[in-house]
Enzyme design. Structure first.
Site, PDB file in Angstrom:
ATOM      1  CE1 TYR A  51      -4.229   1.072  -0.295  1.00 57.36           C
ATOM      2  CE2 TYR A  51      -4.461  -1.160   0.497  1.00 57.36           C
ATOM      3  CZ  TYR A  51      -4.996  -0.059  -0.125  1.00 57.36           C
ATOM      4  OH  TYR A  51      -6.284  -0.091  -0.586  1.00 57.36           O
ATOM      5  NE  ARG A 232      -7.452  -3.744 -19.258  1.00 55.39           N
ATOM      6  CZ  ARG A 232      -7.792  -4.014 -20.519  1.00 55.39           C
ATOM      7  NH1 ARG A 232      -7.304  -5.058 -21.130  1.00 55.39           N
ATOM      8  NH2 ARG A 232      -8.634  -3.235 -21.156  1.00 55.39           N
TER       9      ARG A 232
HETATM   10  C1  LIG Z   1      -9.520   2.900 -24.325  1.00 56.33           C
HETATM   11  C2  LIG Z   1      -9.825   4.328 -24.226  1.00 56.33           C
HETATM   12  C3  LIG Z   1     -10.171   4.926 -23.008  1.00 56.33           C
HETATM   13  C4  LIG Z   1     -10.530   4.167 -21.760  1.00 56.33           C
HETATM   14  O1  LIG Z   1      -9.692   3.285 -21.253  1.00 56.33           O
HETATM   15  P1  LIG Z   1     -10.175   2.182 -20.208  1.00 56.33           P
HETATM   16  O2  LIG Z   1      -8.879   1.744 -19.663  1.00 56.33           O
HETATM   17  O3  LIG Z   1     -10.906   1.152 -20.992  1.00 56.33           O
HETATM   18  O4  LIG Z   1     -11.035   2.853 -19.186  1.00 56.33           O
HETATM   19  C5  LIG Z   1     -10.340   6.301 -22.979  1.00 56.33           C
HETATM   20  N1  LIG Z   1     -10.199   7.031 -24.083  1.00 56.33           N
HETATM   21  C6  LIG Z   1      -9.906   6.483 -25.273  1.00 56.33           C
HETATM   22  C7  LIG Z   1      -9.776   7.370 -26.473  1.00 56.33           C
HETATM   23  C8  LIG Z   1      -9.706   5.120 -25.389  1.00 56.33           C
HETATM   24  O5  LIG Z   1      -9.441   4.595 -26.583  1.00 56.33           O
END
Ligand SMILES: *Cc1c(COP(=O)(O)O)cnc(C)c1O
Length: 430
Positions: A51, A232
Site C-alpha cells: 500500500y 492495463r
Molecule cells: C480505451 C480508451 C479509453 C478508456 O480506457 P479504459 O482503460 O478502458 O477505461 C479512454 N479514451 C480512449 C480514447 C480510449 O481509446
C-alpha cells in the site's frame, strides 16, 4: 504458472484456455496488444502486496522505499518518452484518468467538447450515459459526412458558438491523423483547455509514427495497454502551469496553488478519486516505457502503420469499403453499408469463425443502431508485435474480404480457419 496449476486447477485451465486463444487466432482488435513476458512478470510481482497512498517521498504508509524508486523511475522514463513536463502514473485505467482530469480542471456543469461516440469518440468524452455528460455539459463535434474525416472549420465554429471549457481530441475509432496543434489553437482562441486522449495512438506517438500533442497541449491522457504495449492502466501528463488559472481576489499562496496544474491533477487522482496506486502495475509501466525507449520500438510503431496501410489497400482492392478510404494509423474502420445495414456483428462473428478476432463498431452517420452497428473495426498492433509485415497483411486482407463477401459459407470459413492457424504458428508468441 505451476503454483496456480497445483492450487487452483479451475482458474488455471481457464487462463490456459485464454493463452491458447491468444496464440491461435489473429487478434485484430485495435485497442489490444500482447505485452512482453517482462511486463507480465512485473504485473504479477510481489509489488501487488504493498500500500502506498500518496506520492513518492510523501506517502501515508511506511515501507515505501522501493516503491518510491519504482514510481520515480517510471515517471522519468515517461517524461523522456513523451517530453512531458509532469506525469501522474497512478490512474487505474483510462476512464478514471479522464474523470480525474475533469475533476481537476472543470467545475460541475462546465462544458466538454469531444467527438461524438458514434463517430469514433470515447464514452468519457461526453457521451449521454457516461458520468462525463451527467456531471458536465457536452457539445460533441462530428466528422464530415462525405469524407469521414475531421472538419476543423466545423470544430472551430462549434467551439466559438458553444464556448466549452475543455476541448478533447483523441479517439477510439478514427483512422486518420489528428491535428493536435489546430485543436490547441482553437482551444486557446475560445479560452478552453486543450486535452488530448492518445490512448489508442500513444505507441505511435512515442515511436514517432504520429504527430505528438506535446509540448503545447494542456493535458494529455493515455492508457498504457494499447499501442504503447504496457500493462492495463493509464497516465496523465500535463504542463506544470495552468495557463487558464483564475486568480482574481486570491492571495499569494492561493494564486500559486491555482496556477499549479500539476498539483491540481495529482490531487484529483489522489485523494480526489483514488486510494492506493497499483504498484505492481506502476512497475510494469516502467518496464514497458523502458522497452518503448529502445530504437526497436520506433521500428515497431512505423511497421504498425505500414501494415495497416497495406491491409487497407488489400481490402479496398477487394471491394471492401473503408471509412475515409484508408488509414494513417493502426486502425481501419470497415463500412459494411454497401453490403447491408447493421451487419457489423454478423461479420465479426463470421470472422471469428475463420480465426480473425475483431469488433463490430458504428460507422459515422450509421443508418443502424449502436446495438446493431454497420461497421467492423480492425487494427494491426498485435499482428505487428508477432512480427508480421506487409506480405502477411495481404493474405489477411484477402481472407477478411472473402469472409465479408460470403459470411455464410461454412466451407470457406473452415478453410480460412486452417490458414489463420498456420499463420499463427509461423508467428508464434508467448
Ligand atoms: C480505451 C480508451 C479509453 C478508456 O480506457 P479504459 O482503460 O478502458 O477505461 C479512454 N479514451 C480512449 C480514447 C480510449 O481509446
Amino acid at each position: 504458472m505451476l503454483e496456480l496449476k497445483d492450487s487452483d486447477s479451475a482458474v488455471y485451465s481457464l487462463v490456459q484456455g485464454e493463452l491458447e486463444r491468444q496464440k491461435d487466432v489473429l487478434n485484430m482488435i485495435p485497442s489490444e496488444n500482447y505485452v512482453s513476458k517482462a511486463v507480465l512478470e512485473a504485473t504479477g510481482s510481489v509489488l501487488c502486496n504493498k500500500y502506498s497512498e500518496g506520492y513518492a517521498k510523501r506517502r501515508y504508509y511506511q515501507g515505501n522505499q522501493w516503491i518510491d524508486e519504482i514510481e520515480l523511475l517510471a515517471i522519468e522514463r515517461a517524461k523522456k518518452l513523451f517530453g512531458a513536463e509532469h506525469v501522474n502514473l497512478q490512474p487505474y485505467s483510462g476512464s478514471p484518468a479522464n474523470a480525474a482530469i475533469y475533476f481537476a480542471l472543470l467545475k460541475l456543469g462546465d462544458k466538454i467538447m469531444g467527438m461524438r461516440l458514434d463517430m469514433g469518440g470515447h464514452l468519457t468524452h461526453g457521451h449521454t450515459v457516461n458520468f462525463s455528460s451527467r456531471f458536465y455539459k457536452s457539445s460533441p463535434y462530428t466528422v464530415d459526412r462525405e469524407t469521414g474525416m475531421l472538419d476543423m472549420d466545423a470544430v472551430r465554429k462549434l467551439a466559438e458558438t458553444e464556448k466549452p471549457q475543455i476541448i478533447v481530441s483523441g479517439y477510439t475509432a478514427y483512422p486518420r491523423t489528428i491535428p493536435f496543434k489546430e485543436f490547441h489553437e482553437i482551444s486557446e482562441s475560445v479560452g478552453a483547455y486543450s486535452m488530448a486522449d492518445i490512448s489508442h495512438i500513444a505507441g505511435l506517438v512515442a515511436g514517432g509514427a504520429h504527430p505528438s500533442p506535446f509540448p503545447f497541449t494542456d493535458v494529455v491522457m493515455t492508457t498504457t495497454h494499447k499501442t504503447l504495449r504496457g500493462p492495463r492502466g493509464a497516465m496523465i501528463m500535463c504542463r506544470k502551469n495552468d495557463r487558464l488559472a483564475r486568480t482574481e481576489g486570491l492571495d499569494e499562496k492561493e494564486t500559486e496553488k491555482a496556477k499549479d496544474m500539476a498539483g491540481k491533477i495529482d490531487r484529483a487522482v489522489f485523494p480526489g478519486l483514488q486510494g492506493g496506486p497499483h504498484d505492481n502495475v506502476t512497475a510494469a509501466k516502467a518496464v514497458a516505457f523502458g522497452e518503448a525507449l529502445k530504437p526497436e520500438f520506433k521500428v515497431y510503431a512505423h511497421q504498425i502503420v505500414a501494415n495497416a496501410k497495406a491491409l487497407a489497400k488489400t481490402l479496398m482492392d477487394n471491394n471492401v469499403k473503408l471509412v475515409s478510404d484508408g488509414t494513417d494509423n493502426h486502425l481501419i474502420l470497415i463500412d459494411l453499408t454497401p453490403i447491408g445495414i447493421g451487419l457489423g456483428k454478423k461479420i465479426a462473428v463470421a470472422l471469428e469463425e475463420a480465426g480473425i478476432c475483431t469488433n463490430a463498431n458504428t460507422v459515422p452517420y450509421d443508418q443502424s443502431t449502436p446495438f446493431k452497428p454497420s461497421g467492423v473495426r480492425i487494427g494491426t498492433p498485435i499482428l505487428t508485435t508477432r512480427g508480421m509485415k506487409e506480405t502477411e497483411m495481404k493474405l489477411v486482407g484477402e481472407w477478411i474480404a472473402k469472409v465479408i463477401h460470403s459470411p455464410d459459407d461454412a466451407a470457406l470459413k473452415a478453410k480460412i480457419r486452417g490458414e489463420t492457424k498456420e499463420l499463427c504458428n509461423k508467428f508464434a508468441f508467448y
